[in-house]
Design a protein around this motif. Structure first.
Motif, short mmCIF file in Angstrom:
data_model
loop_
_atom_site.label_atom_id
_atom_site.label_comp_id
_atom_site.label_asym_id
_atom_site.label_seq_id
_atom_site.Cartn_x
_atom_site.Cartn_y
_atom_site.Cartn_z
N THR A 77 -9.69 -3.97 5.51
CA THR A 77 -8.87 -5.15 5.27
C THR A 77 -9.52 -6.03 4.22
O THR A 77 -10.68 -6.42 4.36
CB THR A 77 -8.67 -5.95 6.57
OG1 THR A 77 -8.03 -5.10 7.53
CG2 THR A 77 -7.82 -7.19 6.34
N HIS A 133 -5.89 -10.76 5.36
CA HIS A 133 -4.91 -10.77 6.44
C HIS A 133 -3.70 -11.59 6.02
O HIS A 133 -3.84 -12.63 5.37
CB HIS A 133 -5.49 -11.40 7.71
CG HIS A 133 -6.57 -10.60 8.33
ND1 HIS A 133 -6.33 -9.48 9.08
CD2 HIS A 133 -7.91 -10.73 8.28
CE1 HIS A 133 -7.46 -8.96 9.49
NE2 HIS A 133 -8.45 -9.70 9.01
N THR A 176 0.09 -4.90 4.40
CA THR A 176 0.21 -4.98 5.85
C THR A 176 1.09 -6.17 6.24
O THR A 176 1.31 -7.07 5.43
CB THR A 176 -1.17 -5.12 6.52
OG1 THR A 176 -1.80 -6.31 6.04
CG2 THR A 176 -2.05 -3.91 6.23
N ASP A 177 1.52 -6.15 7.48
CA ASP A 177 2.33 -7.25 8.00
C ASP A 177 1.42 -8.27 8.70
O ASP A 177 0.19 -8.14 8.67
CB ASP A 177 3.42 -6.73 8.92
CG ASP A 177 2.91 -6.08 10.20
OD1 ASP A 177 1.71 -6.20 10.53
OD2 ASP A 177 3.72 -5.43 10.89
N ASP A 232 5.39 0.13 3.01
CA ASP A 232 4.35 1.03 3.51
C ASP A 232 4.24 2.26 2.62
O ASP A 232 4.84 3.29 2.87
CB ASP A 232 4.65 1.45 4.95
CG ASP A 232 3.55 2.31 5.54
OD1 ASP A 232 2.42 2.30 4.99
OD2 ASP A 232 3.80 3.01 6.53
N GLU A 244 -4.96 -4.00 2.28
CA GLU A 244 -6.05 -3.12 2.69
C GLU A 244 -6.39 -2.16 1.55
O GLU A 244 -5.56 -1.89 0.70
CB GLU A 244 -5.65 -2.30 3.92
CG GLU A 244 -5.46 -3.13 5.16
CD GLU A 244 -5.12 -2.30 6.37
OE1 GLU A 244 -5.46 -2.73 7.48
OE2 GLU A 244 -4.49 -1.23 6.23
N LEU A 263 -0.60 -4.41 10.70
CA LEU A 263 -0.08 -3.04 10.68
C LEU A 263 0.49 -2.75 9.29
O LEU A 263 0.83 -3.68 8.55
CB LEU A 263 1.01 -2.88 11.74
CG LEU A 263 0.56 -3.13 13.18
CD1 LEU A 263 1.76 -3.10 14.12
CD2 LEU A 263 -0.49 -2.11 13.59
N PRO A 264 0.62 -1.48 8.94
CA PRO A 264 1.26 -1.18 7.64
C PRO A 264 2.59 -1.91 7.53
O PRO A 264 3.36 -1.99 8.50
CB PRO A 264 1.45 0.34 7.69
CG PRO A 264 0.35 0.81 8.58
CD PRO A 264 0.22 -0.27 9.65
N HIS A 265 2.85 -2.47 6.37
CA HIS A 265 4.07 -3.26 6.16
C HIS A 265 5.28 -2.40 6.47
O HIS A 265 5.36 -1.24 6.03
CB HIS A 265 4.11 -3.77 4.72
CG HIS A 265 5.12 -4.83 4.51
ND1 HIS A 265 6.45 -4.56 4.32
CD2 HIS A 265 4.99 -6.17 4.50
CE1 HIS A 265 7.11 -5.69 4.18
NE2 HIS A 265 6.24 -6.70 4.28
#
Length: 94
Positions: free
Chosen positions: A80, A83, A16-17, A27, A70, A21-23
């Motif tokens: 998650t 983070h 994730t970013d 992704d 995640e 959110l999905p990178h």
């Protein structure tokens, strides 16, 4: 398989970013957290955000700053594990 496309027996991982959110580049589902983290480290090196010769502690620190992680759940949701931007986590690579 579950209705979401996740394998019923295993877990999938995704990066994730900083917003959770999905990178935007990485992704994709990974079959292990090690594969996900290795892909993130390689990407960080390619982007010039990490010296490939940095010691493992610095690699981990930069990884933690740049990407989150995640894990898929049996219901098809994502949980998650870490983070992006949080460096106070216990190593996931140990």
């Amino acid at each position: 398989m579950l209705h979401s496309g996740f394998p019923a027996a295993g877990r999938l991982y995704r990066l994730t970013d900083a917003r959770g959110l999905p990178h935007p580049v990485l992704d994709e589902p990974f079959e292990s957290r090690e594969q996900a983290l290795d892909a993130a480290l390689e990407w960080l090196c390619q982007q010039g955000l990490l010296d490939p010769h940095a010691d493992p502690h610095e690699q981990e620190r930069q990884l933690a700053l740049q990407v989150g992680l995640e894990m898929s759940t049996p219901s098809g949701d994502w949980r998650t594990l870490r983070h992006a931007g949080f460096t106070g986590w216990r190593s996931l690579t140990a």
